[in-house]
Design a protein around this motif. Structure first.
Motif, short mmCIF file in Angstrom:
data_model
loop_
_atom_site.label_atom_id
_atom_site.label_comp_id
_atom_site.label_asym_id
_atom_site.label_seq_id
_atom_site.Cartn_x
_atom_site.Cartn_y
_atom_site.Cartn_z
N LYS A 3 0.85 -1.18 0.00
CA LYS A 3 0.00 0.00 0.00
C LYS A 3 0.89 1.23 0.00
O LYS A 3 1.93 1.26 0.65
N SER A 4 0.47 2.27 -0.74
CA SER A 4 1.18 3.54 -0.70
C SER A 4 0.17 4.67 -0.77
O SER A 4 -0.94 4.50 -1.27
N TYR A 5 0.56 5.81 -0.22
CA TYR A 5 -0.24 7.02 -0.28
C TYR A 5 0.53 8.01 -1.15
O TYR A 5 1.70 8.27 -0.89
N VAL A 6 -0.13 8.55 -2.15
CA VAL A 6 0.52 9.47 -3.08
C VAL A 6 -0.20 10.81 -3.02
O VAL A 6 -1.42 10.87 -3.20
N PHE A 7 0.56 11.88 -2.74
CA PHE A 7 0.00 13.21 -2.61
C PHE A 7 0.65 14.17 -3.59
O PHE A 7 1.86 14.11 -3.82
N ASP A 8 -0.15 15.07 -4.16
CA ASP A 8 0.34 16.17 -4.98
C ASP A 8 0.35 17.38 -4.04
O ASP A 8 -0.72 17.88 -3.66
N GLU A 38 10.73 18.60 -7.28
CA GLU A 38 10.57 18.82 -8.72
C GLU A 38 9.22 18.32 -9.23
O GLU A 38 8.55 18.98 -10.01
N LYS A 39 8.80 17.15 -8.77
CA LYS A 39 7.53 16.57 -9.22
C LYS A 39 6.36 17.02 -8.36
O LYS A 39 5.21 16.68 -8.65
N GLN A 40 6.66 17.76 -7.26
CA GLN A 40 5.62 18.22 -6.34
C GLN A 40 4.85 17.03 -5.74
O GLN A 40 3.64 17.09 -5.57
N SER A 41 5.57 15.95 -5.46
CA SER A 41 4.89 14.76 -4.97
C SER A 41 5.49 14.25 -3.65
O SER A 41 6.67 14.46 -3.37
N VAL A 42 4.62 13.61 -2.90
CA VAL A 42 5.02 12.94 -1.66
C VAL A 42 4.44 11.53 -1.73
O VAL A 42 3.23 11.37 -1.91
N VAL A 43 5.32 10.53 -1.64
CA VAL A 43 4.89 9.13 -1.68
C VAL A 43 5.26 8.50 -0.34
O VAL A 43 6.41 8.56 0.08
N ILE A 65 -2.27 20.66 -0.19
CA ILE A 65 -2.37 19.32 -0.77
C ILE A 65 -3.41 19.41 -1.88
O ILE A 65 -4.60 19.59 -1.62
N ARG A 66 -2.93 19.34 -3.13
CA ARG A 66 -3.83 19.49 -4.26
C ARG A 66 -4.65 18.22 -4.52
O ARG A 66 -5.78 18.29 -4.97
N SER A 67 -4.05 17.08 -4.26
CA SER A 67 -4.76 15.81 -4.41
C SER A 67 -4.00 14.73 -3.66
O SER A 67 -2.84 14.90 -3.29
N GLY A 68 -4.69 13.63 -3.43
CA GLY A 68 -4.07 12.50 -2.76
C GLY A 68 -4.86 11.24 -3.04
O GLY A 68 -6.07 11.31 -3.29
N GLU A 69 -4.17 10.11 -3.02
CA GLU A 69 -4.86 8.84 -3.24
C GLU A 69 -4.08 7.71 -2.59
O GLU A 69 -2.88 7.81 -2.36
N GLU A 70 -4.81 6.65 -2.31
CA GLU A 70 -4.21 5.44 -1.77
C GLU A 70 -4.10 4.46 -2.93
O GLU A 70 -5.05 4.26 -3.67
N LYS A 71 -2.91 3.88 -3.09
CA LYS A 71 -2.69 2.93 -4.18
C LYS A 71 -2.25 1.59 -3.62
O LYS A 71 -1.62 1.53 -2.57
N GLU A 72 -2.57 0.54 -4.33
CA GLU A 72 -2.10 -0.79 -3.97
C GLU A 72 -1.37 -1.36 -5.17
O GLU A 72 -1.83 -1.23 -6.30
N SER A 73 -0.22 -1.97 -4.93
CA SER A 73 0.53 -2.58 -6.01
C SER A 73 1.17 -3.87 -5.50
O SER A 73 1.45 -3.99 -4.33
N GLU A 74 1.38 -4.77 -6.41
CA GLU A 74 2.03 -6.03 -6.05
C GLU A 74 3.53 -5.85 -6.12
O GLU A 74 4.05 -5.35 -7.12
N ALA A 75 4.19 -6.25 -5.07
CA ALA A 75 5.66 -6.20 -5.06
C ALA A 75 6.17 -7.45 -5.74
O ALA A 75 5.71 -8.55 -5.48
N ALA A 76 7.12 -7.28 -6.63
CA ALA A 76 7.70 -8.44 -7.32
C ALA A 76 8.55 -9.22 -6.34
O ALA A 76 9.45 -8.66 -5.73
N PRO A 77 8.30 -10.52 -6.15
CA PRO A 77 9.04 -11.30 -5.17
C PRO A 77 10.56 -11.31 -5.38
O PRO A 77 11.31 -11.29 -4.44
N GLU A 78 11.00 -11.27 -6.65
CA GLU A 78 12.42 -11.31 -6.90
C GLU A 78 13.13 -10.04 -6.41
O GLU A 78 14.30 -10.05 -6.12
N HIS A 79 12.40 -8.94 -6.28
CA HIS A 79 12.99 -7.69 -5.78
C HIS A 79 12.91 -7.62 -4.26
O HIS A 79 13.62 -6.85 -3.65
#
Length: 87
Positions: A3-8, A38-43, A65-79
């Motif tokens: 899980k990650s939270y991404v904010f602009d 530079e990207k105006q982002s906080v992860v 905070i211009r926008s924000g969202e919660e994201k889910e991604s699969e972590a690659a096991p080899e990494h």
């Protein structure tokens, strides 16, 4: 799943990004975070902190905070596995 939270976040200088970094650095419940001026982002990768807790912590710095969202991604096991050492 990771899980990650991404904010602009509106940050105009190094002082702005530094304020956000310092605030998140003092916050408990985070696995990691990245502030990119530079990207105006906080992860944020949370350990136990909720989206709302992180949002409020960033908001308390006075940055917009211009926008924000919660994201889910699969972590690659080899990494995720540690590198093997061969002698």
């Amino acid at each position: 799943m990771t899980k990650s939270y991404v904010f602009d976040v509106k940050m105009t200088c190094g002082g702005c990004s530094g304020a956000v970094s310092r605030a998140l650095g003092k916050m408990e419940g985070l696995q990691s975070y990245e502030v990119d001026l530079e990207k105006q982002s906080v992860v944020v990768i949370p350990a136990t902190a909720t989206y709302d807790e992180v949002y409020e912590k960033i908001k308390k710095t006075g940055k917009e905070i211009r926008s924000g969202e919660e994201k889910e991604s699969e972590a690659a096991p080899e990494h995720a596995a540690p590198a093997e050492v061969v002698a």
